[in-house]
Design a protein around this motif. Structure first.
Motif, mmCIF file in Angstrom:
data_model
loop_
_atom_site.group_PDB
_atom_site.id
_atom_site.type_symbol
_atom_site.label_atom_id
_atom_site.label_comp_id
_atom_site.label_asym_id
_atom_site.label_seq_id
_atom_site.Cartn_x
_atom_site.Cartn_y
_atom_site.Cartn_z
ATOM 1 N N LEU A 111 36.261 38.726 41.573
ATOM 2 C CA LEU A 111 37.219 37.734 42.040
ATOM 3 C C LEU A 111 36.536 36.936 43.142
ATOM 4 O O LEU A 111 36.070 37.515 44.134
ATOM 5 N N ASP A 112 36.442 35.602 42.951
ATOM 6 C CA ASP A 112 35.777 34.800 43.976
ATOM 7 C C ASP A 112 36.764 34.331 45.039
ATOM 8 O O ASP A 112 37.974 34.569 44.937
ATOM 9 N N THR A 113 36.258 33.696 46.071
ATOM 10 C CA THR A 113 37.093 33.284 47.195
ATOM 11 C C THR A 113 38.061 32.161 46.835
ATOM 12 O O THR A 113 38.961 31.850 47.615
ATOM 13 N N ARG A 163 38.650 34.426 38.437
ATOM 14 C CA ARG A 163 38.220 35.747 37.978
ATOM 15 C C ARG A 163 37.062 35.622 36.999
ATOM 16 O O ARG A 163 37.046 34.718 36.182
ATOM 17 N N GLN A 168 26.382 41.842 42.033
ATOM 18 C CA GLN A 168 26.515 40.996 43.219
ATOM 19 C C GLN A 168 25.461 39.904 43.235
ATOM 20 O O GLN A 168 25.740 38.754 43.559
ATOM 21 N N LYS A 171 32.149 36.446 47.116
ATOM 22 C CA LYS A 171 32.966 37.582 46.700
ATOM 23 C C LYS A 171 34.232 37.734 47.529
ATOM 24 O O LYS A 171 34.200 37.744 48.751
ATOM 25 N N GLU A 172 35.332 37.886 46.813
ATOM 26 C CA GLU A 172 36.585 38.345 47.400
ATOM 27 C C GLU A 172 36.764 39.815 47.034
ATOM 28 O O GLU A 172 37.169 40.621 47.845
ATOM 29 N N ASP A 173 36.435 40.152 45.759
ATOM 30 C CA ASP A 173 36.547 41.531 45.279
ATOM 31 C C ASP A 173 35.586 41.722 44.112
ATOM 32 O O ASP A 173 35.335 40.794 43.343
ATOM 33 N N LEU A 174 35.046 42.919 43.989
ATOM 34 C CA LEU A 174 34.116 43.258 42.908
ATOM 35 C C LEU A 174 34.254 44.740 42.627
ATOM 36 O O LEU A 174 34.167 45.558 43.545
ATOM 37 N N TYR A 175 34.528 45.082 41.369
ATOM 38 C CA TYR A 175 34.574 46.496 41.010
ATOM 39 C C TYR A 175 34.221 46.691 39.543
ATOM 40 O O TYR A 175 34.350 45.775 38.730
#
Length: 56
Positions: A7-9, A13, A25, A35-39
């Motif tokens: 999920l970017d800033t 998605r 990354q 990056k806002e979130d990465l999993y």
């Protein structure tokens, strides 16, 4: 290879394919994304059926 949800800033998605989270990354950074979130997506990541990403 593994699949990663990114999920970017800007709230967009992305699905990234990479051997590990560090490479995912780097892929995102090379694509100019912040990056806002990465999993990592795993078989039990989601508990309910539905859309992951949709243009609707």
């Amino acid at each position: 290879m593994k699949y990663f949800f990114f999920l970017d800033t800007y709230g967009k998605r992305h699905i990234i394919v990479a051997p590990d989270i560090e490479v995912a990354q780097v892929v995102a950074e090379r694509g100019g994304l912040q990056k806002e979130d990465l999993y990592e997506l795993q078989a039990d990541t989601f508990k309910v059926s539905g859309f992951l990403i949709s243009d609707r």
